[in-house]
Design a protein around this motif. Sequence first.
Motif, mmCIF file in Angstrom:
data_model
loop_
_atom_site.group_PDB
_atom_site.id
_atom_site.type_symbol
_atom_site.label_atom_id
_atom_site.label_comp_id
_atom_site.label_asym_id
_atom_site.label_seq_id
_atom_site.Cartn_x
_atom_site.Cartn_y
_atom_site.Cartn_z
ATOM 1 N N PHE A 198 46.468 -5.075 138.481
ATOM 2 C CA PHE A 198 45.356 -5.849 139.015
ATOM 3 C C PHE A 198 45.444 -7.278 138.500
ATOM 4 O O PHE A 198 45.554 -7.506 137.297
ATOM 5 N N ARG A 199 45.366 -8.211 139.405
ATOM 6 C CA ARG A 199 45.552 -9.619 139.057
ATOM 7 C C ARG A 199 44.204 -10.333 139.068
ATOM 8 O O ARG A 199 43.819 -10.945 140.063
ATOM 9 N N PHE A 200 43.479 -10.202 137.957
ATOM 10 C CA PHE A 200 42.186 -10.844 137.806
ATOM 11 C C PHE A 200 42.322 -12.090 136.932
ATOM 12 O O PHE A 200 43.131 -12.115 136.000
ATOM 13 N N PRO A 201 41.505 -13.107 137.179
ATOM 14 C CA PRO A 201 41.468 -14.237 136.248
ATOM 15 C C PRO A 201 40.823 -13.814 134.929
ATOM 16 O O PRO A 201 40.198 -12.756 134.832
ATOM 17 N N ALA A 215 34.988 -13.027 123.952
ATOM 18 C CA ALA A 215 35.921 -12.369 124.885
ATOM 19 C C ALA A 215 35.223 -11.893 126.150
ATOM 20 O O ALA A 215 35.259 -10.707 126.474
ATOM 21 N N PRO A 216 34.585 -12.786 126.908
ATOM 22 C CA PRO A 216 33.989 -12.345 128.171
ATOM 23 C C PRO A 216 35.085 -12.101 129.206
ATOM 24 O O PRO A 216 36.069 -12.827 129.252
ATOM 25 N N TYR A 217 34.924 -11.031 130.018
ATOM 26 C CA TYR A 217 35.885 -10.880 131.105
ATOM 27 C C TYR A 217 35.308 -11.458 132.387
ATOM 28 O O TYR A 217 34.112 -11.675 132.518
ATOM 29 N N HIS A 218 36.193 -11.733 133.340
ATOM 30 C CA HIS A 218 35.784 -12.316 134.607
ATOM 31 C C HIS A 218 35.079 -11.248 135.450
ATOM 32 O O HIS A 218 35.449 -10.067 135.407
ATOM 33 N N ARG A 219 34.111 -11.646 136.229
ATOM 34 C CA ARG A 219 33.346 -10.703 137.037
ATOM 35 C C ARG A 219 34.213 -9.950 138.044
ATOM 36 O O ARG A 219 33.849 -8.871 138.516
ATOM 37 N N ASP A 220 35.378 -10.494 138.412
ATOM 38 C CA ASP A 220 36.246 -9.819 139.372
ATOM 39 C C ASP A 220 36.670 -8.443 138.884
ATOM 40 O O ASP A 220 36.903 -7.538 139.689
ATOM 41 N N LEU A 221 36.808 -8.280 137.562
ATOM 42 C CA LEU A 221 37.263 -6.997 137.027
ATOM 43 C C LEU A 221 36.228 -5.894 137.284
ATOM 44 O O LEU A 221 36.546 -4.891 137.934
ATOM 45 N N PRO A 222 34.987 -6.010 136.816
ATOM 46 C CA PRO A 222 34.034 -4.938 137.111
ATOM 47 C C PRO A 222 33.733 -4.826 138.600
ATOM 48 O O PRO A 222 33.521 -3.718 139.110
ATOM 49 N N GLU A 223 33.711 -5.951 139.310
ATOM 50 C CA GLU A 223 33.391 -5.909 140.741
ATOM 51 C C GLU A 223 34.376 -5.032 141.499
ATOM 52 O O GLU A 223 33.981 -4.271 142.398
ATOM 53 N N THR A 246 29.044 -7.507 133.880
ATOM 54 C CA THR A 246 29.103 -6.351 134.778
ATOM 55 C C THR A 246 27.859 -6.263 135.654
ATOM 56 O O THR A 246 27.913 -5.737 136.771
ATOM 57 N N GLY A 247 26.738 -6.790 135.161
ATOM 58 C CA GLY A 247 25.497 -6.715 135.926
ATOM 59 C C GLY A 247 25.470 -7.593 137.159
ATOM 60 O O GLY A 247 24.723 -7.318 138.112
ATOM 61 N N ILE A 248 26.273 -8.671 137.181
ATOM 62 C CA ILE A 248 26.226 -9.604 138.313
ATOM 63 C C ILE A 248 26.674 -8.939 139.608
ATOM 64 O O ILE A 248 25.934 -8.950 140.602
ATOM 65 N N PRO A 249 27.861 -8.312 139.679
ATOM 66 C CA PRO A 249 28.214 -7.631 140.930
ATOM 67 C C PRO A 249 27.306 -6.445 141.245
ATOM 68 O O PRO A 249 27.084 -6.126 142.413
ATOM 69 N N CYS A 250 26.748 -5.793 140.221
ATOM 70 C CA CYS A 250 25.807 -4.703 140.477
ATOM 71 C C CYS A 250 24.586 -5.227 141.231
ATOM 72 O O CYS A 250 24.136 -4.617 142.214
ATOM 73 N N LEU A 251 24.061 -6.346 140.783
ATOM 74 C CA LEU A 251 22.884 -6.924 141.426
ATOM 75 C C LEU A 251 23.213 -7.375 142.843
ATOM 76 O O LEU A 251 22.434 -7.155 143.776
ATOM 77 N N GLU A 252 24.350 -7.975 143.029
ATOM 78 C CA GLU A 252 24.771 -8.427 144.357
ATOM 79 C C GLU A 252 25.022 -7.268 145.314
ATOM 80 O O GLU A 252 24.726 -7.360 146.505
ATOM 81 N N GLU A 278 17.559 -17.334 137.581
ATOM 82 C CA GLU A 278 18.763 -17.904 136.996
ATOM 83 C C GLU A 278 20.039 -17.417 137.692
ATOM 84 O O GLU A 278 21.116 -17.942 137.447
ATOM 85 N N LEU A 279 19.926 -16.416 138.562
ATOM 86 C CA LEU A 279 21.117 -15.720 139.047
ATOM 87 C C LEU A 279 22.083 -16.628 139.792
ATOM 88 O O LEU A 279 23.291 -16.576 139.581
ATOM 89 N N GLU A 280 21.576 -17.493 140.686
ATOM 90 C CA GLU A 280 22.472 -18.263 141.532
ATOM 91 C C GLU A 280 23.457 -19.104 140.738
ATOM 92 O O GLU A 280 24.588 -19.324 141.144
ATOM 93 N N GLU A 281 23.038 -19.563 139.582
ATOM 94 C CA GLU A 281 23.914 -20.398 138.744
ATOM 95 C C GLU A 281 25.170 -19.637 138.338
ATOM 96 O O GLU A 281 26.211 -20.223 138.098
ATOM 97 N N TRP A 282 25.074 -18.285 138.268
ATOM 98 C CA TRP A 282 26.174 -17.504 137.711
ATOM 99 C C TRP A 282 26.968 -16.756 138.775
ATOM 100 O O TRP A 282 27.913 -16.042 138.453
ATOM 101 N N LEU A 283 26.610 -16.873 140.033
ATOM 102 C CA LEU A 283 27.323 -16.154 141.063
ATOM 103 C C LEU A 283 28.581 -16.900 141.467
ATOM 104 O O LEU A 283 28.725 -17.375 142.590
ATOM 105 N N VAL A 284 29.505 -17.051 140.526
ATOM 106 C CA VAL A 284 30.756 -17.757 140.777
ATOM 107 C C VAL A 284 31.892 -16.965 140.147
ATOM 108 O O VAL A 284 31.656 -16.114 139.310
#
Length: 284
Positions: A198-201, A215-223, A246-252, A278-284
């Motif tokens: 898997f090629r995640f950033p 050590a935060p991982y990119h949201r692409d991994l849990p998504e 992990t909560g960001i893709p869950c909410l989306e 605050e969510l929109e700021e982090w949906l990237v």
Amino acid sequence: MTEQIKILDGDCFDLIKDQPDNSVDLIITSPPYSDIINYGKEISIKKPNEYCDWFLPIFNEIQRVLKPSGSFILNINDNCKNGLRNPYIYELIYRSQKETKLKFYDTYIWHKLNGIPNGSKKRFRNNTEFIFHFVKDQKKVKWYMDRVLKEPKDTYKKRFDGDTTLELGQGKVKDGVRVKEQKTIKSITDKVRPDNVFRFPTAGAARDNHIKHPAPYHRDLPEYFIKFLTDEGDTVIDIFSGIGTTGIPCLEMGRNYIGYELNKDYADFSRKRLSNEELEEWLV
């Protein structure tokens, strides 16, 4: 915060005991790695020779709370000490099959697209980490391959551009004549199965520097795993929730999310990060 998203303060080894049996569809996490990163004064970093004894007890709790169709996705990496690579994660996998009821389903590799170069001059650059997949019941595990199919590469398309006939050798003798056997492969479908790399950033660490999570991982991994292992309305838990990625893709994607976090600063930051305002700021 909404009822769909919960961040619970405390130690995951204690919090998970309050979760009902057979109630979770996916547990996905990246635990503190051994002996290399400081996650805050509340969290003690385990030496490699302590790691399995510390971490394995929660495997049985994970098996208990997972639904029969559920999965446990574990992102973890090993380390080097005194010039040698430590095998503690292999011991963890081996002992998990001897001492717990979770079943070892598969291994994936995370290729970090923008990983930071590291290692000595006598080692190759290490831009990969392990992702281990455990299940409760391999016959019942929920899996939606159609959601993660990929466009085939051009070279692959050219090889199978239209029906292809393959010669399979001389074949059998029929009426005194040896007949060649052939097999026709139909032209390639529009999509193909992905491979297990898997090629995640990596995470955009600069954006989170003010919270100083190491050590935060990119949201692409849990998504990715949420997409193909769960349905809308399913429950996802991250037992080491960190800053709530992990909560960001869950909410989306309409999943219920529960995050366990021992570091109060990270937990408070997660609640702010995942709140509606605050969510929109982090949906990237």
